[in-house]
Scaffold this motif. Structure first.
Motif: not given
Length: 495
Positions: A475-483, A1-10, A485-489
């Motif tokens: 939920e994973y892409l918007i809220l960061g909740k780990e799924p 499953m492709k990981k979601r992009q994250k921004l740095e905590r700065t 199962d590995d479901v793809e777009d």
């Protein structure tokens, strides 16, 4: 499953506070006091802003809770998805994108307006045409465009740079306001008798106050930039609520100080009846001469800079979150290889706003008035979602069956979130109901209709792809909740 992009905590806490306060206090606090007094009187305007700040604090209770539980980019877009579904998330996001970008554009035009007032020989060069009674000059367009490009570049360079500069700009702005307020109060040339009559004699005292309260969503918009930046906090998201409250308190006080300072120099009815191009500018020039204009121009410039910077942050992060959810093109999820910033959203915001200076300030004001509706809709969504999460008692907690939404027993906060939603509906009614004190007018309604049609059209094109993404994946892409199962777009929706 492709990981979601994250921004740095700065982002540090005082930078985030500065983003909220600087976004709320833009050009209006320094340009509009005489306009507000003309319809409400000085005391009506001051009370109106005080009530407006208090009402925003009620709404902030819902924001504080949701930021703590879901510190992700997207803010109201993410909350609408959490509490309802993907279609509601799209509605909230669509309106917010427009609202944020409009405010970026308006702040750039305010900088050009200030230079046009202080240095008319410079700004009023290269007359091109008139739109809605506003003369458009080429140099004025260049000034606004240069400001947009500069702040786009600064934001691409990183959140650390933009956050640090935002704090510096806000401190300079506050110092300028305090100097003007103290100078006006203690100057021998001013008198509190100039505040009479304290309300507009043309309408009732209640109507005078309501007229100002109704613009609170516009006047204080900026505190909701905090959830847009939540993914980049380098501190506990629990602090977000107090940062919002402190920013709203400071914003309300700064508005009140500028109104008072403008009203003390001469009888306010005399000032407003002359329909000055910049009433506060005339007052500061009369009180302090050229030094007054310089300090006012500096404070206005800092207010414009903080508005530009703050809403570049929020618009780009919202576009990033919507791109990550696949409702808009994925290019918006791309991060700069060196600075790790959502540069595609920053460039897009800049490109769209570069169109605005060519239309003149009057046309742009119509669009911004319309964007107040979008911001208010976002407030309502946030409060309703928080209302659903707060529970009256442990018994209602036990009956909570929605696995997608967390919940907490908090009857007082539940009451406040319900009140916040009702406040939002009242604001919306004041903007949309004809003959209300804050009815936004036909040009703004036409602009709102066009934006709704564009939103529907875009969703008809992009919606089918968006609806195919499984709920768990979103939920994973918007809220960061780990799924689980590995479901793809692109897989069929399972729930």
């Amino acid at each position: 499953m492709k990981k979601r992009q994250k921004l740095e905590r700065t982002l540090k806490p005082h930078w985030v506070w500065a983003i909220a306060l600087g976004s709320a206090i833009g050009w209006g606090a320094f340009v509009q006091p005489s306009v507000w007094m003309s319809g409400s009187g000085p005391l009506g305007a001051i009370i109106g802003f005080g009530i407006g700040a208090a009402l925003m604090m009620v709404i902030a209770v819902s924001y504080g809770f949701l930021i703590e539980k879901f510190p992700v980019s997207g803010g109201e877009f993410a909350y609408a998805f959490l509490g309802f579904d993907r279609n509601h998330a799209y509605v909230a996001g669509w309106f917010l994108v427009l609202g944020y970008m409009c405010i970026v554009a308006l702040n750039a035009s305010a900088l050009a307006l200030m230079i046009r007032y202080v240095f008319p020989v410079v700004a009023e060069q290269g007359f091109m045409y008139s739109l809605a009674g506003w003369d458009v000059y080429f140099v004025e367009v260049v000034i606004a465009s240069a400001a947009l490009i500069l702040f786009a570049y600064m934001n691409i360079r990183g959140a650390t740079l933009s956050g640090r500069l935002q704090f510096i700009f806000v401190i300079f702005m506050i110092c300028g306001v305090l100097f003007m307020g103290a100078g006006a109060i203690f100057s021998p040339a001013t008198s509190f008798e100039n505040l009479q009559p304290v309300f507009s004699p043309e309408v009732s005292a209640i109507s005078s106050i309501i007229l100002i309260v109704a613009i609170a969503p516009w006047a204080f918009v900026g505190f909701d930039n905090i959830p847009q930046a939540a993914e980049e906090f380098n501190f506990s998201p629990k602090k977000a609520f107090m940062l919002i409250i402190f920013s709203l308190l400071c914003a309300g006080l700064l508005y009140m100080v500028m109104i008072t300072a403008t009203a003390l120099y001469m009888p306010w009815e005399q000032l407003t009846s002359s329909q000055p191009q910049w009433g506060t500018g005339d007052v500061m020039s009369g009180l302090f001469g050229n030094i007054g204009i310089i300090i006012l121009a500096l404070a206005l410039t800092m207010g414009v800079f903080t508005g530009l910077n703050g809403f570049f942050v929020s618009s780009s992060r919202l576009l990033f979150a919507m791109g990550r959810a696949r409702i808009i093109p994925r290019v918006f999820t791309k991060l700069h290889p060196k600075y790790n910033t959502p540069y595609a959203g920053i460039i897009f915001t800049c490109a769209v706003c570069l169109i605005s200076p060519w239309f003149g300030r009057q046309v742009l004001t119509w669009i911004v008035d319309m964007s107040s509706v979008g911001v208010t809709i976002a407030y309502i969504y946030t409060c309703v979602v928080a209302f659903k999460l707060f529970k009256w008692s442990e018994k209602s907690m036990a009956n909570h069956k929605n696995k997608h939404m967390p919940s907490v027993t908090a009857p007082f906060k539940k009451s406040l979130s319900m009140t916040g939603a009702l406040i939002g509906f009242v604001f919306l009614s004041l903007l949309l109901i004809p003959n209300s004190p804050a009815f936004m007018g036909m040009p703004s309604l036409i602009a709102l209709f066009i934006w709704v049609v564009l939103g529907v059209t875009f969703y008809l094109i992009k919606g089918p792809e968006f609806r195919k993404i499984p709920r768990e994946r979103l939920e994973y892409l918007i809220l960061g909740k780990e799924p689980k199962d590995d479901v793809e777009d692109g897989e069929e929706v399972t729930g």
